[in-house]
Enzyme design. Sequence first.
Site, mmCIF file in Angstrom:
data_model
loop_
_atom_site.group_PDB
_atom_site.id
_atom_site.type_symbol
_atom_site.label_atom_id
_atom_site.label_comp_id
_atom_site.label_asym_id
_atom_site.label_seq_id
_atom_site.Cartn_x
_atom_site.Cartn_y
_atom_site.Cartn_z
ATOM 1 N NE ARG A 273 -10.311 5.475 3.139
ATOM 2 C CZ ARG A 273 -9.619 5.919 1.966
ATOM 3 N NH1 ARG A 273 -9.585 7.043 1.833
ATOM 4 N NH2 ARG A 273 -8.944 4.938 1.133
ATOM 5 C CG ASP B 216 -8.943 14.511 -6.830
ATOM 6 O OD1 ASP B 216 -9.487 13.464 -7.549
ATOM 7 O OD2 ASP B 216 -7.640 14.565 -6.420
ATOM 8 C CE1 TYR C 232 -6.530 4.502 -6.918
ATOM 9 C CE2 TYR C 232 -5.368 5.048 -8.824
ATOM 10 C CZ TYR C 232 -5.676 5.106 -7.632
ATOM 11 O OH TYR C 232 -5.058 6.240 -6.859
ATOM 12 C CE LYS C 233 -8.973 7.124 -4.686
ATOM 13 N NZ LYS C 233 -8.360 6.062 -3.594
ATOM 14 C CG PHE D 141 -5.077 12.121 -1.823
ATOM 15 C CD1 PHE D 141 -5.385 11.087 -0.827
ATOM 16 C CD2 PHE D 141 -3.957 11.671 -2.804
ATOM 17 C CE1 PHE D 141 -4.720 10.019 -0.658
ATOM 18 C CE2 PHE D 141 -3.242 10.461 -2.503
ATOM 19 C CZ PHE D 141 -3.725 9.844 -1.559
#
Lengths: 400, 400
Positions: A359, A187, A212-213, A116
Site C-alpha cells: 500500500r 468513517d 494521525y493519517k 477497517f
Amino acid sequence: MSAIDPFHATRALFDLPDGLVYLDGNSLGALPKAVGPRVAEVIASEWGGQLIGAWNSAGWVDLPRRVGDRVGRLIGAPAGTVVMGDTLSIKVYQALASALELRPDRHVILSDTGNFPTDLYMAQGLIASLGRGHELRVVEPEAVEGAIDRSVAAVMLTQVDYRTGRLHDMAALTRRAHDVGALAIWDLAHSAGALPIDLLGADADFAVGCTYKYLNGGPGAPAFIYVAPRLADDARPALSGWFGHDSPFAFEPSYRPAAGVERMRVGTPPVVALAALDAALDVWEGIDMQALRARSIELGNLFIAEVHRSLSDLELASPEDASRRGSQVSFRHAEGYAVMQALIAEGVIGDYRAPDIIRFGFTPLYLGEDDVRRGAAILVDILSSGRWDRPEFRRRNKVT
Amino acid sequence: MSAIDPFHATRALFDLPDGLVYLDGNSLGALPKAVGPRVAEVIASEWGGQLIGAWNSAGWVDLPRRVGDRVGRLIGAPAGTVVMGDTLSIKVYQALASALELRPDRHVILSDTGNFPTDLYMAQGLIASLGRGHELRVVEPEAVEGAIDRSVAAVMLTQVDYRTGRLHDMAALTRRAHDVGALAIWDLAHSAGALPIDLLGADADFAVGCTYKYLNGGPGAPAFIYVAPRLADDARPALSGWFGHDSPFAFEPSYRPAAGVERMRVGTPPVVALAALDAALDVWEGIDMQALRARSIELGNLFIAEVHRSLSDLELASPEDASRRGSQVSFRHAEGYAVMQALIAEGVIGDYRAPDIIRFGFTPLYLGEDDVRRGAAILVDILSSGRWDRPEFRRRNKVT
C-alpha cells in the site's frame, strides 16, 4: 502532470528525513515543523507556568471544540458540529450506539468487508453488550447499495477502503439509507485530508475519523466525531462522561447532556495531543481541497503508470479509475510482506496489509513527482531483481 | 515534623513558578522537568525521524503495557495487570460493563455520593444502553458497607472522596463485596501516587484511575485500568477495539480478545501523551510509598493546625483523623468560590468544588513545610480580612 508542483511550498512546512520516499502518510502523517515548538510551549508555559489555571487561561477546556471546528472545515462540517477526543474506535462506538437508539425497531448494522476491522469489532462489542439480537451484516463493498433495506438501522462504512483505496459514493449511499429510513455513519479515517468531503451536503448522520493519517496530528492523535445538526440534540451518548455534561463543574449527581455535539465529549481532554494536532492543522490553512485532490490523482496515476510500464503483470488492487479511489494505491503480491520490507530497507516507506496488499499513500502537501518516480523505480527494481526474497525480509514485525 | 524534608531532593525534579504555593497537585500535578525533553525527543526523533517504523523501532506498540507496569508498581498491581489508554471515564465504563456481565443475575451497581460524578454518569449511560433494568444505587459513604447485599453486582467506589478526601477501606469493602458474591471496582483517581495501595492484597476485581493528578502525567494524560489476574481472561471488553485484539495486525473480521488485561486496550495508543507520562514517572523511581504517606500526613496535619490555630471556626470537611483521609484537606465555606479566587490571586493555588468546598492537595514530592505554612497563613489572612469579598472574585470561570 502539472508543470509546477502546486504544493511545492507546503513541503517546507514538514520535517522529513533526507532521501526518504515516504509513501505512508495514509498510515502516519509526516511531522509538521510547527508541532515541536507548539508542544514545547504548551508543556513549559501552559502546564508548567499556569498549571491548573491553564484550563481557563490557556483555553484548554475549549480545545476539543476549537480544534473540531478546524477539522470540520476540511470535511464539510459547519462550525459547532465536530468535537475531538478519544480514539476512532471510541467514536465509532458512540455513533453506532446513538444510531441504534434512534432506530429502536431495527436490528441490522450494515457494513462491508472493506471496513477497517476496529469498526467491526466495536460493533460486535456493542451488539454483545446490548444482547437484543442486533446483527452485524457484512457484505462485499459492491453489494452495499443493494443490501440497504428496511431492516437496516445503520449503514456503517469507511469511505475509503483501507486496503484497496476504493472510494464509496457517500452522497448516494447516504441517500439510499435515508430512503429506507436508515442512518448513515461514515468513517473518514482515510478520507479526511485526502479528498474533498461534504458531510453536510451529503446529509451524513454521523461521521468519525482519526487525525494521525492525512491530517498529520501525530501517533495516536485524538479522533473526531461529527453529528448532523438535525440529530445532535437527540443523540444520546452511550459513553456519557463529565465533559459531555451540560455543566461539568456543577458536579451534579445525574447526567444531563450538553447541547449538540458537545455531548459526545467524554472524559478530560488530552491537552498535549490536542495542541500537537492544532499545530499540525496550520499546514491546512489556505489549502484548496479540489486542487489537493487533483494533485493526489496525478501522483497516484503517475505511480501506477511508472510501475505498470515495467511490471504490467503486477496486480493493481485499487480501482484504476482515479475518481473511484482515495489517495492511496495498492498492489497485490503473494509475498507482499517481504516485498515491503525490502522497499523499506531501500528507503521507500509504504506498508503491508494482510494477506497480500502493498500500500502506498500520496500526500501532495509533502510529496512531489520525483518522490513518486523514485518510489516506483525502486519497487520495480526490487520486484524485477527478486531481491525481496531474503530471510531478513520475512521476519515479522509486531506492527506491519 | 521531620527535622529534614525527606523529599527535599525530588523538588528539584519539577519546574514550578517561583513563589507559587501550589496546593492543587491533586487536580493537575506539577511539571516534571524530564517531560519536555522526552516529548521533544519523541516528536523529533521518533515521529519525525522514524515515522511509521517507530511503532516497532521505538516500541510505541508496547507503551500502554510498559507504562502500565510502571503505574502498577505504585498501586500494588503485578506486572502485566495494568494497561494505559483512553480516559478514566472510558476505563470506568469498561470495568463496569465487564463486571455486570460477570454477574448476569444481579442488577444493582452500588456507589456513593462521594464518587466523582463522571463515574456515576458513565454508569447511568451504561444502564440506559443495556435497558435491562439495572439500578445505580447511590448511598452516603458511611452507608456503603451496610448496603452491600446479594442484589449487588458491582460496588463502584472512588477510594478517596474528591471533595472531602475521606478514605474508604479498600480491603474491608472488597472483602464485604466478595462475601456476598459482588465485584469491587475501585477508582484510584485521588489515591494513585497519594498513598500506598495494595490492589492484589486487597483482592480488588477492577481498578481504574487517571494519571494527571499525583502521578504528574500532564493535562488529560492517559488513564489506567487494572483487572485482577483471576478475572482478566474472562472479562469481556465491551469496548472491543483493534488494539485489544489478540492479533491486531492480522486484520481478522471478528474480534478475538487478547490474553489478560491487554484486551482492555481499545484504539491506537496516544503515543506522545504516553511518552510524557513515562517521563513523569521517572520521579517515582525509588520512592518509598510509606514514607510518602507519612510525609503527606505531616503536611496535611500541619495545614489544618495552622489554619485552625487562627480560625477555629472554619469547618474542616475532611476527616480530622489523618488515617481516614487521602492526601488532601478540604474546608467548607459558603463563599468558597470567591475565597479560592482571592487565594489564587495571592499565589496560593487550590481549587473549589461546588457547592462549598475549598480543597488543598499535599504532594510531598514538590511541596515542603514552608509552602504549607505560607499557604495556611495567606488563607487565614484572606478570611480574617474579608478581602475575598470583591466582585472580581465572584466572577465564575468555566473550569473551577
